[in-house]
Scaffold this motif. Structure first.
Motif, PDB file in Angstrom:
ATOM      1  N   ARG A 235      41.364  43.104  41.901  1.00 37.45           N
ATOM      2  CA  ARG A 235      42.325  42.098  42.262  1.00 37.45           C
ATOM      3  C   ARG A 235      41.953  40.742  41.919  1.00 37.45           C
ATOM      4  NH1 ARG A 235      41.286  43.033  48.802  1.00 37.45           N
ATOM      5  NH2 ARG A 235      38.930  42.585  48.959  1.00 37.45           N
ATOM      6  N   ILE A 236      43.203  39.846  42.036  1.00 32.06           N
ATOM      7  CA  ILE A 236      42.878  38.606  41.594  1.00 32.06           C
ATOM      8  C   ILE A 236      42.936  37.556  42.727  1.00 32.06           C
ATOM      9  CG2 ILE A 236      44.176  36.696  40.259  1.00 32.06           C
ATOM     10  CD1 ILE A 236      42.927  38.963  38.416  1.00 32.06           C
ATOM     11  N   ILE A 237      41.759  36.940  42.769  1.00 34.43           N
ATOM     12  CA  ILE A 237      41.578  35.830  43.926  1.00 34.43           C
ATOM     13  C   ILE A 237      42.352  34.420  43.332  1.00 34.43           C
ATOM     14  CG2 ILE A 237      39.829  34.630  45.220  1.00 34.43           C
ATOM     15  CD1 ILE A 237      39.845  37.637  45.412  1.00 34.43           C
ATOM     16  N   GLY A 238      42.346  33.995  42.119  1.00 36.29           N
ATOM     17  CA  GLY A 238      43.006  32.961  41.855  1.00 36.29           C
ATOM     18  C   GLY A 238      42.414  32.241  40.385  1.00 36.29           C
ATOM     19  N   ARG A 239      42.852  31.251  39.734  1.00 35.14           N
ATOM     20  CA  ARG A 239      42.686  30.673  38.587  1.00 35.14           C
ATOM     21  C   ARG A 239      41.339  29.804  38.787  1.00 35.14           C
ATOM     22  NH1 ARG A 239      44.577  31.805  33.663  1.00 35.14           N
ATOM     23  NH2 ARG A 239      44.321  29.650  33.115  1.00 35.14           N
ATOM     24  N   ARG A 240      40.476  29.895  37.848  1.00 38.22           N
ATOM     25  CA  ARG A 240      39.448  28.905  37.888  1.00 38.22           C
ATOM     26  C   ARG A 240      39.664  27.604  37.576  1.00 38.22           C
ATOM     27  NH1 ARG A 240      35.010  29.949  33.102  1.00 38.22           N
ATOM     28  NH2 ARG A 240      36.664  28.911  31.830  1.00 38.22           N
ATOM     29  N   ASP A 241      40.685  27.299  36.936  1.00 39.66           N
ATOM     30  CA  ASP A 241      41.222  26.179  36.641  1.00 39.66           C
ATOM     31  C   ASP A 241      41.978  25.629  38.102  1.00 39.66           C
ATOM     32  OD1 ASP A 241      42.406  28.262  34.629  1.00 39.66           O
ATOM     33  OD2 ASP A 241      42.107  26.312  33.362  1.00 39.66           O
TER      34      ASP A 241
END
Length: 343
Positions: A235-241
């Motif tokens: 699952r995706i937590i968010g963008r490193r950017d």
């Protein structure tokens, strides 16, 4: 680009097709991708969904971008009957015309569709109009990509009678390489990679994709992810950017937006600005004019250190052509608006 123009490009003698990235974190980039890899991606998706020759598909995304191109390629490879409509916010508003890989001629026919790809905004808009909602619910396989799906939309889609999927992918992976079910008892927040795709995490917890049929070499993304215990799902937590470092605390932009989305009706995004004391601070950019009400919402639903330091109003939030927040443009806009306010 029109569907006819892309089909002409697909049928030429070149082994490559030109595609452009969405530009959500900067200027869109041109890439040359191999047609054989696009074919492999198309077959993997069609096999996963069980699509067979003669099934109907709807193209309601621009062929300028990979999502639109891949809908056409899937139709060509699997001999689907492709329906083409303008890529608007309400793609189901009118009775579409029916086309095939050999002809894009319009004919009169009732709407029915086995396979459609949309962005979240198109799905949300369609749900607001009874006739469009009815058509949306009749789609046998609806895949949604190109942006986050908030909890409210996910709850509505969970009650759909047919298969609704959230997709994960990017231009570099020739559209999606994983899906998670949104409808029915199989609904999940975890993505399942498609066949011939394996995932892992790097030292920064960013997702690494190994999909040899669709991309050469392993691809390290900027998406911070979590793997399931068996290492198969993610699952995706968010963008490193999209991390704001404020006073030594790391704040994930997508997590702040997720907590606020059920409570703010007007369009908004979370971004950041430079700050002498904290390095960076949280900013809420919104098309709503009532900053006092927004401040109350943030105080009620966000941890103290996540609360915006600035509430900035704009008439239009910048988005990319594919409907994603244009994060780089948003940061520049906020800096300019704050500078104007200070002067």
């Amino acid at each position: 680009m029109t569907a006819e123009e892309f089909i002409s490009e697909w049928n030429n003698d070149s082994e490559y097709v030109s595609v452009h990235t969405s530009g959500s974190t900067g200027v869109p980039k041109q890439m040359w991708v191999e047609k054989r890899r696009m074919e492999a991606s198309a077959r993997i998706t069609c096999d996963f969904l069980g699509l067979t020759p003669g099934d109907t598909a709807l193209l309601c995304m621009s062929p300028d971008f990979i999502a639109g191109k891949m809908m056409i390629v899937r139709s060509l490879i699997r001999s689907l009957r492709l329906t083409v409509v303008e890529p608007t916010g309400h793609p189901l508003a009118s009775v579409p015309h029916v086309s095939t890989q050999d002809s894009l001629a319009a004919v009169d026919s009732p709407f029915s569709c086995d396979f459609v790809a949309m962005v979240p905004m198109q799905v949300y808009n369609s749900l607001q109009v009874p006739a469009e909602r009815e058509r949306l619910m009749a789609i046998r396989h609806l895949i949604i990509g190109g942006g986050a799906i908030d909890d409210g939309l996910a709850q509505e889609l969970k009650r759909f009678p047919h298969a609704v999927w959230s997709t994960y992918g990017m231009t570099e992976t020739l559209s999606h390489i994983a899906m998670r079910r949104l409808s029915g008892n199989g609904a999940s927040e975890w993505y399942t990679p498609l066949d011939h795709v394996e995932v892992s995490l790097d030292a920064d917890h960013c997702l690494v994709i190994d999909a040899p049929l669709v991309t050469a070499g392993r691809l390290t993304t900027h998406d911070i992810a979590e793997l399931s215990a068996d290492g198969r799902h993610f699952r995706i937590i968010g963008r490193r950017d999209n991390v704001i470092c404020s006073g030594g605390i790391k704040i994930q932009i997508e997590e702040v937006e997720r907590l606020l989305r059920p409570h703010i009706r007007a369009p908004f995004v979370i971004t950041k600005c430079r700050d002498t004391k904290f390095g960076e601070t949280v900013v809420l950019l919104t098309q709503a004019a009532d900053s006092a009400a927004l401040r109350t919402v943030c105080e009620q639903h966000l941890p103290t250190y996540w609360r915006p330091r600035h509430y900035v109003h704009t008439d239009r939030i910048p988005f990319t052509a594919t409907g994603k927040p244009a994060r780089a443009d948003i940061e520049q806009l906020v800096e300019a608006l704050l500078a104007d306010h200070a002067s």
